[in-house]
Scaffold this motif. Structure first.
Motif, PDB file in Angstrom:
ATOM      1  N   THR A 193      -6.718   3.866  -2.451  1.00 14.70           N
ATOM      2  CA  THR A 193      -5.666   4.505  -2.865  1.00 14.70           C
ATOM      3  C   THR A 193      -5.573   4.553  -4.403  1.00 14.70           C
ATOM      4  O   THR A 193      -5.463   5.543  -5.057  1.00 14.70           O
ATOM      5  N   LEU A 194      -5.921   3.407  -4.984  1.00 15.47           N
ATOM      6  CA  LEU A 194      -5.924   3.584  -6.543  1.00 15.47           C
ATOM      7  C   LEU A 194      -6.912   4.550  -7.002  1.00 15.47           C
ATOM      8  O   LEU A 194      -7.054   4.998  -8.109  1.00 15.47           O
ATOM      9  N   ILE A 195      -8.230   4.229  -6.465  1.00 12.33           N
ATOM     10  CA  ILE A 195      -9.478   5.029  -6.802  1.00 12.33           C
ATOM     11  C   ILE A 195      -9.046   6.274  -6.646  1.00 12.33           C
ATOM     12  O   ILE A 195      -9.293   7.098  -7.648  1.00 12.33           O
ATOM     13  N   ASN A 196      -8.561   6.643  -5.519  1.00 17.49           N
ATOM     14  CA  ASN A 196      -8.241   8.209  -5.291  1.00 17.49           C
ATOM     15  C   ASN A 196      -7.256   8.848  -6.400  1.00 17.49           C
ATOM     16  O   ASN A 196      -7.308   9.896  -6.845  1.00 17.49           O
ATOM     17  N   GLY A 197      -6.343   7.951  -6.869  1.00 16.61           N
ATOM     18  CA  GLY A 197      -5.387   8.112  -7.562  1.00 16.61           C
ATOM     19  C   GLY A 197      -5.975   8.391  -9.166  1.00 16.61           C
ATOM     20  O   GLY A 197      -5.375   9.468  -9.794  1.00 16.61           O
ATOM     21  N   PHE A 198      -6.711   7.466  -9.542  1.00 14.07           N
ATOM     22  CA  PHE A 198      -7.453   7.839 -10.614  1.00 14.07           C
ATOM     23  C   PHE A 198      -8.307   9.033 -10.839  1.00 14.07           C
ATOM     24  O   PHE A 198      -8.305   9.867 -11.827  1.00 14.07           O
ATOM     25  N   CYS A 199      -9.233   9.248  -9.676  1.00 13.92           N
ATOM     26  CA  CYS A 199      -9.902  10.328  -9.599  1.00 13.92           C
ATOM     27  C   CYS A 199      -9.223  11.829  -9.469  1.00 13.92           C
ATOM     28  O   CYS A 199      -9.524  12.606 -10.362  1.00 13.92           O
ATOM     29  N   LYS A 200      -8.222  11.544  -9.087  1.00 10.96           N
ATOM     30  CA  LYS A 200      -7.173  12.786  -9.066  1.00 10.96           C
ATOM     31  C   LYS A 200      -6.713  13.232 -10.262  1.00 10.96           C
ATOM     32  O   LYS A 200      -6.612  14.590 -10.783  1.00 10.96           O
ATOM     33  N   GLU A 201      -6.409  12.341 -11.280  1.00  9.82           N
ATOM     34  CA  GLU A 201      -6.080  12.433 -12.527  1.00  9.82           C
ATOM     35  C   GLU A 201      -7.439  12.895 -13.703  1.00  9.82           C
ATOM     36  O   GLU A 201      -7.262  13.019 -14.924  1.00  9.82           O
ATOM     37  N   GLY A 202      -8.607  12.649 -12.928  1.00 11.28           N
ATOM     38  CA  GLY A 202      -9.791  12.878 -13.902  1.00 11.28           C
ATOM     39  C   GLY A 202     -10.213  11.564 -14.554  1.00 11.28           C
ATOM     40  O   GLY A 202     -10.953  11.663 -15.471  1.00 11.28           O
ATOM     41  N   LYS A 203      -9.552  10.472 -14.299  1.00 15.58           N
ATOM     42  CA  LYS A 203     -10.014   9.239 -15.019  1.00 15.58           C
ATOM     43  C   LYS A 203     -10.848   8.501 -14.321  1.00 15.58           C
ATOM     44  O   LYS A 203     -10.570   7.406 -13.661  1.00 15.58           O
ATOM     45  N   ASN A 206       0.752  -1.161  -0.004  1.00 16.41           N
ATOM     46  CA  ASN A 206       0.019  -0.142   0.089  1.00 16.41           C
ATOM     47  C   ASN A 206       0.876   1.501  -0.087  1.00 16.41           C
ATOM     48  O   ASN A 206       0.542   2.245  -0.602  1.00 16.41           O
ATOM     49  N   ALA A 207       1.798   1.156   0.915  1.00 17.65           N
ATOM     50  CA  ALA A 207       2.807   2.319   0.729  1.00 17.65           C
ATOM     51  C   ALA A 207       3.371   2.734  -0.852  1.00 17.65           C
ATOM     52  O   ALA A 207       3.338   3.676  -0.997  1.00 17.65           O
ATOM     53  N   LEU A 208       3.838   1.568  -1.368  1.00 20.34           N
ATOM     54  CA  LEU A 208       4.387   1.872  -2.804  1.00 20.34           C
ATOM     55  C   LEU A 208       3.292   2.247  -3.717  1.00 20.34           C
ATOM     56  O   LEU A 208       3.699   3.055  -4.628  1.00 20.34           O
ATOM     57  N   ILE A 209       2.187   1.585  -3.666  1.00 15.70           N
ATOM     58  CA  ILE A 209       1.102   2.040  -4.391  1.00 15.70           C
ATOM     59  C   ILE A 209       0.555   3.503  -4.236  1.00 15.70           C
ATOM     60  O   ILE A 209       0.669   4.124  -5.457  1.00 15.70           O
ATOM     61  N   SER A 210       0.616   3.927  -3.007  1.00 15.89           N
ATOM     62  CA  SER A 210       0.443   5.359  -2.733  1.00 15.89           C
ATOM     63  C   SER A 210       1.567   6.388  -3.257  1.00 15.89           C
ATOM     64  O   SER A 210       1.259   7.443  -4.070  1.00 15.89           O
ATOM     65  N   GLY A 211       2.599   5.612  -3.149  1.00 10.10           N
ATOM     66  CA  GLY A 211       3.781   6.453  -3.826  1.00 10.10           C
ATOM     67  C   GLY A 211       3.708   6.790  -5.158  1.00 10.10           C
ATOM     68  O   GLY A 211       4.162   7.895  -5.664  1.00 10.10           O
ATOM     69  N   TYR A 212       3.319   5.616  -5.843  1.00  9.20           N
ATOM     70  CA  TYR A 212       3.158   5.684  -7.388  1.00  9.20           C
ATOM     71  C   TYR A 212       2.027   6.768  -7.625  1.00  9.20           C
ATOM     72  O   TYR A 212       1.929   7.433  -8.742  1.00  9.20           O
ATOM     73  N   CYS A 213       0.925   6.336  -6.911  1.00 12.98           N
ATOM     74  CA  CYS A 213      -0.416   7.286  -7.345  1.00 12.98           C
ATOM     75  C   CYS A 213      -0.075   8.718  -7.057  1.00 12.98           C
ATOM     76  O   CYS A 213      -0.492   9.576  -7.833  1.00 12.98           O
ATOM     77  N   ASN A 214       0.749   9.181  -6.158  1.00  8.82           N
ATOM     78  CA  ASN A 214       1.015  10.309  -5.946  1.00  8.82           C
ATOM     79  C   ASN A 214       1.732  10.990  -6.866  1.00  8.82           C
ATOM     80  O   ASN A 214       1.948  12.318  -7.269  1.00  8.82           O
ATOM     81  N   LYS A 215       2.726  10.305  -7.694  1.00  7.33           N
ATOM     82  CA  LYS A 215       3.433  10.787  -8.856  1.00  7.33           C
ATOM     83  C   LYS A 215       2.704  10.620  -9.892  1.00  7.33           C
ATOM     84  O   LYS A 215       3.325  10.836 -11.254  1.00  7.33           O
ATOM     85  N   GLY A 216       1.438  10.436 -10.072  1.00  9.89           N
ATOM     86  CA  GLY A 216       0.696  10.087 -11.225  1.00  9.89           C
ATOM     87  C   GLY A 216       1.154   8.806 -12.008  1.00  9.89           C
ATOM     88  O   GLY A 216       0.527   8.575 -13.344  1.00  9.89           O
ATOM     89  N   LEU A 217       1.844   7.656 -11.271  1.00  9.97           N
ATOM     90  CA  LEU A 217       2.430   6.770 -12.152  1.00  9.97           C
ATOM     91  C   LEU A 217       1.348   5.398 -11.919  1.00  9.97           C
ATOM     92  O   LEU A 217       1.558   4.597 -11.254  1.00  9.97           O
ATOM     93  N   LEU A 218       0.259   5.705 -12.461  1.00  7.14           N
ATOM     94  CA  LEU A 218      -0.884   4.785 -12.068  1.00  7.14           C
ATOM     95  C   LEU A 218      -0.874   3.404 -12.721  1.00  7.14           C
ATOM     96  O   LEU A 218      -1.216   2.430 -12.222  1.00  7.14           O
TER      97      LEU A 218
END
Length: 493
Positions: A271-281, A235-247
């Motif tokens: 975390t993944l859902i939030n990452g995609f939402c932040k990118e508008g995807k 989860n820590a790594l997934i969050s790190g990738y999402c924060n960088k936009g590396l979905l």
């Protein structure tokens, strides 16, 4: 030169009599002695009780209640040695918090020196210093914790892994990722072996500092260290990738979890859902949401809030409402964030009546409107160019103690300018300046130009001067305009 302090006969008799009463539980005989307590006598009674942590603590507390001036840092130190020797660390931490919070010790060095001074006298354990280090860490007193750690090393005492983990956790909470990594390297040099909890924090620290390759490398090295990654590691790594936009890499990391026999949990999917939402995807976010259900991981309030907010941001309030209804069917309790996201979506779509009806429903869930609720309602009225109603909501908001943010102020000023109500715009701007907020240069230009067109350049100049005096004028704004409209140039309309 250190001098040996000897008992006087009176002190020796007092200590022996008090000790006898204590070991025979004759507390009623102790009370007449309380007025004759001195720090010296308390210290030596505690030394005689050092093998009995229960009685030591009882006596210590009794002194604290009946004659607190008899306690010194030295008497506290002796009790701490007794507690550490008997591994009563929870009580020791409580005593240490009291010492630190009421300034019994003026500094971490003073406390360390006091414990060191009585260390051999009490046949103590190095764990007493570890307790100090951990207490400072838990209290987020990073400088004191660091000083204690360095003093411990100076005398050959190493902290326990549990205390090191507490320090790492505190550093991460305070966003000191680089310091956490430096401390971890120090741990390794001192041969303090990490556990999974340690390495999870190291992965998190690398992610927060932006070094994702090292974070991944740490996860991969776990096996060589005899440890297995947990869902927290991934989860820590997934969050790190999402924060960088590396979905894409975040999804790849989720797919790798199965290789380690680790199943994704609600945090993974959120975390993944939030990452995609932040990118508008939103399409990809909803696909992850569907995968979540297939994996029998129940969505929670955070899941729905993230999706509803995502759809609201792009103006798709219909899907947001469907998700809200699904929450009810699945007995997932909405919170104020849920309602605020729905209200914002409706307001962005200009559906202010429906938004107002949702506000009325807050009572059903025992919720109270907050600043974001009012800001969303103001947004709705601004979308409809209804400056008067927007201002009424703004006044209601401030009357109950909520303050708008820069974005809300900007919307209000902008809608007043569109409606050529420059008095209203100026009033809102002055409120904004009273809260020491810098207006957006674009909105300020619209107000300035509007005032100039109306022949009110002097007011525009006054506003610029006020903002400049308060250092709230946007950088580079108005310098040429101020020169043009200055009294020296004779353009004082």
């Amino acid at each position: 030169m250190r001098r040996n302090i000897r008992f006087s006969g009176t002190d020796l008799d007092f200590v022996n009599i008090a000790h006898s009463h204590l070991i025979h539980s004759q507390w009623e005989n102790l009370h007449p002695l309380s007025t004759s307590l001195t720090p010296f006598r308390v210290k030596h009674i505690l030394l005689k009780l050092k093998n009995d942590d229960v009685l030591s603590l009882e006596f210590f507390n009794w002194v604290h209640n009946c004659n607190p001036s008899s306690h010194t840092l030295q008497t506290h130190s002796i009790l701490l040695h007794t507690l550490a020797n008997n591994r009563k660390f929870k009580t020791a931490h409580s005593i240490l918090r009291r010492i630190i919070n009421v300034n019994v010790a003026s500094s971490s060095n003073t406390l360390f020196d006091a414990l060191l001074c009585s260390y051999r006298l009490c046949d103590s354990s190095p764990l007493v210093f570890d307790a100090v280090f951990k207490t400072y860490a838990n209290l987020n007193k990073l400088r004191d914790a660091t000083h204690t750690f360095l003093r411990m090393k100076e005398y050959g005492f190493l902290p326990t892994l549990e205390s090191c983990n507490a320090f790492l956790s505190s550093l991460l909470q305070l966003r000191r990722a680089e310091v956490a990594l430096a401390f971890y390297r120090e741990m390794r040099r001192d041969c303090i072996s990490p556990n999974v909890y340690t390495l999870n924090m190291v992965i998190c620290a690398y992610c927060k500092s932006g070094d994702l390759p090292r974070a991944l490398e740490t996860l991969e090295k776990m096996k060589d260290m005899g440890l297995s990654p947990t869902v927290v590691s991934f989860n820590a790594l997934i969050s790190g990738y999402c924060n960088k936009g590396l979905l894409g890499l975040a999804l790849k990391m989720k797919s790798l979890m199965g290789n380690y026999r680790v199943s994704p949990n609600v945090v993974t999917f959120n975390t993944l859902i939030n990452g995609f939402c932040k990118e508008g995807k939103l399409h990809e976010a909803y696909r992850v949401f569907s995968e979540m259900k297939v994996a029998n991981v129940a969505p929670n309030t955070v899941t729905y809030n993230t999706l509803i907010n995502g759809y609201s941001q792009i103006g798709n309030c219909e899907t947001g409402m469907r998700l809200f209804e699904e929450m009810g069917r699945n007995q997932v309790k909405p919170d104020i964030l849920t309602y605020n996201a729905l209200i914002l979506g409706l307001c962005k779509d200009g559906k202010t009546k429906k938004a107002a009806n949702l506000v009325k429903e807050l009572d059903k869930d025992n919720l109270v409107p907050n600043a974001s609720t009012f800001s969303a309602l103001i947004t709705g009225q601004c979308v409809r160019n209804n400056s008067e109603r927007a201002f009424q909501i703004y006044r209601s908001m401030t009357s109950i103690g909520y303050s708008p943010n820069e974005s809300t102020f900007g919307m209000l000023i902008s809608v007043f300018c569109k409606n050529e109500d420059f008095d209203g715009a100026v009033q809102v701007l002055r409120d904004m300046l009273d809260r020491s907020m810098t207006p957006d240069s674009g909105i300020l230009s619209a107000l300035y130009n509007g005032l100039s067109r109306c022949g009110r350049k002097r007011l525009a100049l006054e506003l610029c001067s006020e903002m400049e005096a308060k250092r709230l004028l946007p950088e580079g704004f108005g310098q040429e305009k101020i020169a043009i409209t200055s009294p020296e140039n004779g353009t004082n309309n």
